[in-house]
Every structure is written in structure tokens, then in C-alpha cells.
Design a protein around this motif. Structure first.
Motif, PDB file in Angstrom:
ATOM      1  N   LYS A 148     -22.120  -3.029  13.223  1.00 35.63           N
ATOM      2  CA  LYS A 148     -21.778  -4.062  14.205  1.00 35.63           C
ATOM      3  C   LYS A 148     -22.401  -5.381  13.770  1.00 35.63           C
ATOM      4  N   GLN A 149     -21.664  -6.476  14.010  1.00 38.79           N
ATOM      5  CA  GLN A 149     -22.157  -7.796  13.664  1.00 38.79           C
ATOM      6  C   GLN A 149     -21.914  -8.755  14.815  1.00 38.79           C
ATOM      7  N   ALA A 150     -22.973  -9.381  15.281  1.00 40.95           N
ATOM      8  CA  ALA A 150     -22.873 -10.351  16.369  1.00 40.95           C
ATOM      9  C   ALA A 150     -22.284 -11.657  15.853  1.00 40.95           C
ATOM     10  N   THR A 151     -21.573 -12.359  16.723  1.00 46.36           N
ATOM     11  CA  THR A 151     -20.988 -13.654  16.394  1.00 46.36           C
ATOM     12  C   THR A 151     -21.716 -14.755  17.146  1.00 46.36           C
ATOM     13  N   THR A 152     -21.382 -16.000  16.823  1.00 51.19           N
ATOM     14  CA  THR A 152     -21.939 -17.135  17.539  1.00 51.19           C
ATOM     15  C   THR A 152     -20.812 -18.077  17.918  1.00 51.19           C
ATOM     16  N   GLY A 153     -21.057 -18.952  18.871  1.00 53.76           N
ATOM     17  CA  GLY A 153     -20.038 -19.872  19.344  1.00 53.76           C
ATOM     18  C   GLY A 153     -19.210 -19.287  20.468  1.00 53.76           C
ATOM     19  N   LYS A 154     -18.458 -20.146  21.157  1.00 55.26           N
ATOM     20  CA  LYS A 154     -17.543 -19.706  22.197  1.00 55.26           C
ATOM     21  C   LYS A 154     -16.486 -18.797  21.598  1.00 55.26           C
ATOM     22  N   TYR A 155     -16.263 -17.633  22.212  1.00 57.61           N
ATOM     23  CA  TYR A 155     -15.329 -16.661  21.646  1.00 57.61           C
ATOM     24  C   TYR A 155     -14.087 -16.515  22.517  1.00 57.61           C
ATOM     25  N   PRO A 156     -12.985 -15.949  21.972  1.00 59.69           N
ATOM     26  CA  PRO A 156     -11.731 -15.831  22.734  1.00 59.69           C
ATOM     27  C   PRO A 156     -11.878 -14.887  23.914  1.00 59.69           C
ATOM     28  N   SER A 157     -10.990 -15.047  24.874  1.00 61.55           N
ATOM     29  CA  SER A 157     -10.943 -14.112  25.995  1.00 61.55           C
ATOM     30  C   SER A 157     -10.526 -12.742  25.481  1.00 61.55           C
ATOM     31  N   LEU A 158     -10.949 -11.697  26.170  1.00 57.79           N
ATOM     32  CA  LEU A 158     -10.637 -10.326  25.754  1.00 57.79           C
ATOM     33  C   LEU A 158      -9.122 -10.131  25.749  1.00 57.79           C
ATOM     34  N   ARG A 159      -8.620  -9.401  24.731  1.00 55.39           N
ATOM     35  CA  ARG A 159      -7.167  -9.283  24.591  1.00 55.39           C
ATOM     36  C   ARG A 159      -6.796  -8.092  23.731  1.00 55.39           C
ATOM     37  N   VAL A 160      -5.495  -7.740  23.823  1.00 56.81           N
ATOM     38  CA  VAL A 160      -4.913  -6.719  22.967  1.00 56.81           C
ATOM     39  C   VAL A 160      -3.730  -7.326  22.213  1.00 56.81           C
TER      40      VAL A 160
END
Length: 777
Positions: free
Chosen positions: A421-433
Motif C-alpha cells: 500500500k502507498q499513501a498519496t498526497t494532495g486533494k484526491y478524487p471522489s470515490l468511484r467505480v
């Protein structure tokens, strides 16, 4: 009764213990893309207990009718034979009947119009799949059907592959008119040409024959090597309901333009996998990726149910998966599979491996999922990485809804078959499929930028909302960047689109847009460099047979160079986060949130030198910065700069010492040569000449004009006693001696002949003076 799968170990290997008797009617399945008014689900449906009995009674009556018909036919034939001699009753009818009995069998066996096809229909009995294309007779070409009609109202959830500038599109959903609610599953097969320019209103498409063997499926994947396509997975129609066949891998041989079936595929044992020799089953709504550079295809997660697996009871709950199915293409090697150990290559059927135990994969923090995206990132580890983007689980009752995280990414190291697992930084997208995902490489390889477009939410069920936003996840920084498309002609929001990248342009094909939009053109172009939507696709020069992978020029000699990136430049929005310029030169080359394990914690991206047309270096890539040490902000690496300066100074010093040693040795040899000459001259050798001066003897002097030369036992000295005009008379042969006692040549000669042996320290302090002595000699 059927045995429901008890664990993840059953993924792709589940088979019912007892055959399930099929019923005449089946419940409909709700499409993940469509709303309640598009294809509903009858939740109160129950299997009819009399359906099987009715079918048996129907078959029994059919057999009885057939026997009675044969008996009547025999009686009619006897009557006809008896009546013919006298033509006593309907003679013309009898003659016509007799002619039919004679000619029909002949016509049946002799094809008149199409070779190999009867002109009067099929033989009695079932048409077996093996009669069309058999896995045991690979290479048999199937009967061609009508070419695919590329002019449709809408299209989505198709399987696509990009090979040497051509997008191949197979199956999925397609509607021919607005509001169509059933019969949308197709086996359409067509291409999109990316070697020539076109407008989105008139894309360069070509319909190919609809095959009669491969099933009509959606939400599977089309893997590709450089010469073949491989159709895996997918779900069959629910409106009207269809029964899936036992799984076979279907290969389309591009050069021969034919489909070939590889039946009964089974897995092989390998690293972090289940036991081998297990039947491969068909999964649907998973995430797939092709890596022709490695000769492998992957399909991650998805689900099994009665629309993917034959014999699966409608009462058995759907099984969501978290396994990674790997397929090694024919002719390629794979060290992760025991059967291919020692550099062996896969045979014509390829080799399958089902990875179920890779690192955190079999733990609770690694959830099952469907409808996600999978993308390849080269340059880390021996074989690169796979990144899982999005996905989730949902049911009609909202009892088991969940999304995959977008702020923490699941990363798979291909070489070690291990998930991290790798954490990200910054504003991320809304959850989606079901977003579409592609990747582009900076020219120098210092960053790989992953573009995530569209998708939809899952909840509340039946009220899904499609997205039209574009995001970039830049790797190895693992920073999310939202693309600003304000004021642009953004396509309608969609889910289930197919995306490909070629010449640095993202080509969007299809996508479900919801019930409000009637028809959709289905072709859109997004510039990965300019971050803008365009109405035209632009074909670039520099591709073709010499660059079939469409790589950056700087990466063409490396198989791991990312395909489709030719002409791509790092956008300004990404440069502002990771540093560098359009060609790369990123200053952040490690995760902004420090990696805890795997290649991201210990490695760095493969970088390339970018040069312009005259050979000058355009980019210089920075060294790897410590993960998390700068909180995601770029800056100079002071340690690397100091180390570089010190190393450069030592290199210059070493070069200077080497030069001085060479000068010292030359000067010392020259000195010894002159000493020897002087000694011979002193011994009375009249014909011995100095290389600098006329010959002389010890204790004698020669007067020539106004200059004098005196010889001594200790060597030769020269004195200037020329006249006021400063001109010396010529030496024998008309050669004039050096003028002036302060001239460079005279000074050098005097230094050489003053009787003192040259020292290395003297050369070190004044190498230029020593060099003049050598050159004078």
C-alpha cells in the motif's frame, strides 16, 4: 445443489459438484451502469418448480411425434411406389415427390454458393462449438458473418486493445435507437485508426466481421501482444437472459484475421499463487491491463455469479474477488511460474497463474472489489509496478456497499508477486467505480503520470451519478492533481468508457451517459500535454514500423519504455508540483509520503537522457530525494551538490597530476640526452652537434661576427656579444640563431643547460615553462 465457493482460494477454479438443471427463465441482472428505468430487476422472482418437468414432457412429446412422422413417411413412400406404374392418381404430384427424394440429398452434400456450407441449411442435430473452431485444431478460420455496423446510438463497457496505432474494440453494449432497454449485448468487432487524423464527428473506424465463436460479453478485457488479441472474462446478457458457456480463451490473430479457441485452460503453480492445474473460470467487471513489453496480461478482482459461470445457482450469492489472474503470452518467459523456470517460454496456449497470497493480499486490509482500473508503471523493481485505481462493491439492498480508497493506492510489484500500500498526497478524487485509466511517461522517465477520467458513484443504488472530471496521479511522488477544464467543451459525464493513449493524446471510446442523453457520438480526444479537450485527433510523424510501441524518442531502445507517450510533455500543472520542465527533470523522484516497503522504498525510476536535434543534452535528472523529507515540496539536494563538486575537484586534480608526471618524464629524458651530448663533445668529438647550438670543443671558442659561444667542461653556455643592431649572423647552412638573450627559446635552452637536473616539484609549480622546453627540443 451447488457448492458455493468457500474462500478466495476458489477464485477462477470454482466448479459445481453436481450439474445444475437449467430452467427456461432466469432473473434479470441490474447493469452497474444503468438506472432503474433502463433494466429493472424482479426481486420477487422464484424459479418455477415445474419448469424442468415441463421441459421433459415437451421433449417426450417431440420424440413421439418424430417417431410417428417416420412411420407415416414409410407408408407414403410405399403408396407412391405402388401408384407410379399406372399414374392412376395425381401423377404429376408423384413425379415431383420422387424428384425431390432424389435431388435433395445431392444438393445437401454439394455446396454451390459458399465453400463448405450447404445451400439448404444445417444438418439435423446440435451444432457443436468444436465444429466451428476447436482448441485442438488451432488456426481453423471461422465462417465470416456480416461486418460490424459502427454507426450506433451509443456504446459502452466494451473490451479494447491498442496495437501499433490501431484500437480494436470488441463486444460490450450498443444501442441502435434512443431508449433501447434490451438486446444491448453484442459481439461487434471494429477498429479505430490512429495513424491518420480525424474529427470526432467522423472517426476513422472500420467494421470487422462479427465472429460466431467468441461470446457476446461486456466488462471483460482484451489483452494484446504485438500480433494477437486475447479475450478474457466478461458477463453475458441479462436482458434477455443468456447462459454462459464453459470458459475458453479466444485469440484473434491479427495477421491472419481469424479467431482461435483455446479450450479448457488451467492454471500453473508459481510465486504466491494457488496450486496449479485448476480450471480457469471467467470473471466479470474486474480491472485489466496488457503489458506487451513483458508478454503478459493481468485481470484483477471482479466477481463470479450466474452471468459468468455455468451451473452457478441463482440462489448462490455473487462472489467478489481480490485475486490477480496472470496470463503469459505464447512465446514469452516468466520467472514467477514454475513451469517456465530456467528461461522456458510459454507454448501456443499461453500459461496462467492465479496470484492469491501476494503480501497483504490475503489480509483483511486488502478488500475484494470490482469495477476498478489497473495501470502499468515501468521503472521500479525488475519488471515495474501495477497500480489499482478505484472500484467497489454494491448490492440492491445497500447492505454491503463499499469503495476502494483513492488516498491510499494498492501497488503490485510484478517481479516479486507482492502487493503493498502507498499513501498519496494532495486533494484526491471522489470515490468511484469504472473510471478509465491510462499512463504517460515524461521524456526522461523521471515521472509517470496516470490520468483518471470519469466513472460514477455506487450509492444510493439506482441513483448513480456519472462524472466528467479528469485527474492526474503523478508517480513516484504519488500526488493527486485535479485538471482544470473550465471553459472547455467537456464531453457528457460517463462511466464504462474505454481509454487509450497514442501520440500523447487520450482517445475516449464510448461510455454510458445515463438515461437523460439520447445518443452519444462516443469518440473524444484529450491532450495529455495541454490538458484540453479537442475535436480533432492529430497523427504525429515519427511512429510506424520503427516505433511500434509509440515510445518517447529517448526511450525507444528500452523495452520498458512506456507505450503511447510519443510527443508527450509533462504538463505545467504537474511541473508546479514535482519540479522540472516539459521534458522531465523532476526534483521529486520519491513518494511524498514515505514508502514503507517494496521498490518504492528502495528504488528510483529509470531515467533517460533527452537530447535535441544537434545532440545537446536537454534535461538533467536529479538524484532521488528521501521520501517525506520535504513534505512534497521540491528543492535542491545539498548533499548531492556537495558530493558532485568534491568529486569534480578530485577529478581535475588527478588529471593535473597526470599531466605534470608526463611533462616531468619528458623533460628529464631530454636533460639526460643533452648531458650525454655535452660529455661526448668534451671528449673531443668534432662532429657532435647540440640540438640547440653549433658544435664546439672543450676549452675552445669560435668567433662568428659579434656573437661568441664558449664551451666548458660543465656544459655549454651562450653569451650575447652582438652589436647594437641586435642581429646575429647566420649559422652554417643559412640558419639564423635565436635573437636576444631574453627570448623564450633562449630562456628555455638556458634552463635546460645550466647543469641542474629538473625536479618534479618544479614541473608541478610551473608546468608551462617545462612544456616550452620540451616543445623547443
Amino acid at each position: 445443489m451447488t457448492r458455493p465457493p468457500q474462500s478466495q482460494q476458489d477464485y477462477f477454479t470454482f466448479a459445481p459438484e453436481l450439474p445444475i438443471q437449467r430452467t427456461l427463465t432466469r432473473p434479470q441482472r441490474r447493469s452497474r451502469f444503468q438506472e432503474m428505468d433502463v433494466d429493472g430487476v424482479n426481486s420477487n422472482y422464484e424459479t418455477s418448480p415445474s419448469a424442468s418437468l415441463h421441459l421433459q414432457n415437451h421433449e417426450s412429446r417431440s420424440r413421439s411425434a418424430s417417431l410417428q412422422s417416420e412411420s407415416d413417411s414409410d407408408s407414403d413412400n410405399a403408396s407412391i411406389t405402388a401408384a407410379l406404374p399406372g399414374f392412376s392418381f395425381h401423377p404429376r404430384l408423384y413425379i415431383l415427390t420422387l424428384l425431390l427424394f432424389i435431388t435433395v440429398p445431392i444438393l445437401y452434400e454439394v455446396p454451390w454458393l459458399v465453400p463448405g456450407v450447404s445451400v439448404i441449411g444445417a444438418r439435423a442435430g446440435l451444432i457443436r462449438r468444436s465444429d466451428v473452431v476447436s482448441g485442438d485444431t488451432a488456426g481453423v478460420e471461422m465462417y465470416k458473418r456480416a461486418n460490424t455496423d459502427t454507426d450506433v446510438c451509443s456504446r459502452w463497457a466494451a473490451q479494447t486493445a491498442l496495437v501499433n496505432g490501431t484500437i480494436y474494440v470488441y463486444g460490450g453494449h450498443a444501442t441502435s435507437e434512443q431508449g433501447q432497454k434490451s438486446g444491448t449485448w453484442t459481439n461487434d468487432f471494429f477498429t479505430v485508426d490512429l495513424t491518420k487524423p480525424w474529427n470526432i464527428s467522423a472517426p476513422s473506424t472500420t467494421g470487422l466481421p462479427q465472429p460466431s465463436g467468441p461470446p457476446a460479453v461486456a466488462n471483460g478485457f482484451l489483452w494484446n501482444s504485438y500480433d494477437s488479441l486475447f479475450l478474457y472474462g466478461g458477463i453475458v446478457s441479462d436482458t434477455p437472459a443468456a447462459e454462459p458457456d464453459p470458459y475458453s480463451l479466444w485469440e484473434y490473430q491479427i495477421k491472419n484475421a481469424k479467431w482461435v479457441e483455446h479450450s479448457n485452460p488451467k492454471t500453473s503453480k508459481g510465486n504466491n499463487s494457488e496450486e496449479g492445474n485448476q480450471p480457469v473460470q471467467q470473471s466479470g467487471e474486474g480491472a485489466g491491463v496488457s503489458i506487451p513489453e513483458l508478454g503478459r496480461g493481468y485481470f484483477f478482482a471482479g466477481h463470479l455469479d450466474h452471468f459468468t459461470t455455468p451451473g452457478w445457482s441463482v440462489q448462490t450469492p455473487r462472489l467478489y474477488l481480490k485475486s490477480l489472474l496472470e496470463f503469459t503470452f505464447p512465446g514469452y518467459s516468466n520467472d514467477g511460474v514454475e513451469a517456465l523456470a530456467g528461461g522456458k517460454t510459454a507454448g501456443s496456449d499461453g500459461v496462467w497463474r492465479n496470484v492469491t497470497q501476494g503480501g497483504i493480499q490475503d489480509t483483511a486490509k486488502f478488500p475484494s472489489r470490482a469495477d476498478g482500473g489497473l495501470v502499468y508503471v515501468p521503472g521500479f523493481g525488475a519488471d515495474g509496478l501495477l497500480l489499482s485505481i478505484g472500484g467497489g462493491i454494491a448490492d440492491q439492498n445497500n447492505a454491503d456497499n463499499s469503495f476502494s480508497q483513492m488516498n491510499v493506492i494498492d501497488v503490485y510489484d510484478i517481479a516479486t508477486s507482492t502487493w503493498y500500500k502507498q499513501a498519496t498526497t494532495g486533494k484526491y478524487p471522489s470515490l468511484r467505480v469504472n473510471p478509465c485509466v491510462v499512463a504517460a511517461s515524461a521524456p526522461d522517465g523521471s515521472s509517470t503520470n496516470i490520468y483518471v477520467y470519469g466513472g460514477q458513484n455506487l450509492i444510493p443504488y439506482g441513483q448513480q451519478i456519472q462524472y466528467d472530471d479528469m485527474w492526474i496521479l503523478t508517480v513516484p511522488s504519488f500526488t493527486w492533481i485535479e485538471v482544470n477544464t473550465d471553459g472547455q467543451s467537456v464531453p457528457p459525464a460517463r462511466v464504462g468508457a474505454s481509454c487509450s493513449i497514442w501520440n500523447g493524446q487520450i482517445v475516449v471510446v464510448g461510455g454510458y451517459t445515463g438515461p437523460d442523453l439520447g445518443c452519444d457520438s462516443g469518440f473524444y480526444i484529450f491532450s495529455a500535454t495541454d490538458l484540453r479537450w479537442y475535436n480533432n485527433y492529430t497523427a504525429l510523424s515519427g511512429t510506424g514500423s520503427k516505433n511500434i510501441q509509440n515510445q518517447q524518442i529517448s526511450q525507444q531502445k528500452d523495452l520498458q519504455g512506456l507505450s503511447g507517450s510519443y510527443g508527450y510533455q509533462v504538463p505545467g500543472a504537474v511541473q508546479s508540483v514535482i519540479g522540472g520542465n516539459g521534458n522531465g527533470g523532476a526534483t521529486i523522484t520519491a513518494p511524498a509520503q514515505a514508502a514503507t516497503a517494496g521498490p518504492l522504498a528502495t528504488g528510483k525510476p529509470i531515467t533517460y537522457t533527452v537530447t535535441n536535434s544537434n545532440g545537446a543534452v536537454v534535461t538533467q535528472t536529479s538524484s532521488v530525494t528521501a521520501g517525506g523529507s520535504n513534505n512534497g515540496k521540491g528543492g535542491p539536494n545539498i548533499g548531492a551538490i556537495v558530493a558532485g563538486v568534491v568529486a569534480g575537484c578530485f577529478a581535475v586534480l588527478a588529471a593535473y597530476l597526470g599531466f605534470c608526471i608526463w611533462v616531468y618524464r619528458r623533460q628529464l629524458a631530454l636533460y639526460k640526452n643533452h648531458v650525454a651530448m655535452s660529455q661526448r663533445a668534451a671528449a673531443g668529438a668534432p662532429n657532435e652537434k647540440s640540438s640547440f647550438l653549433p658544435s664546439s670543443t672543450e676549452g675552445s671558442s669560435q668567433q662568428n661576427g659579434k656573437g661568441s659561444i664558449t664551451g666548458t667542461s660543465s656544459g655549454l653556455t651562450a653569451s650575447n656579444s652582438y652589436g647594437q643592431d641586435g642581429n646575429a649572423p647566420p649559422l652554417p647552412g643559412g640558419v639564423w640563431p635565436p635573437v636576444g638573450g631574453n627570448s623564450t627559446a633562449n630562456s628555455s635552452s638556458e634552463d635546460l643547460m645550466i647543469g641542474q637536473e629538473p625536479s618534479f616539484v618544479g614541473v608541478l609549480l610551473n608546468p608551462r615553462r617545462s612544456l616550452r622546453v620540451i616543445n623547443r627540443d
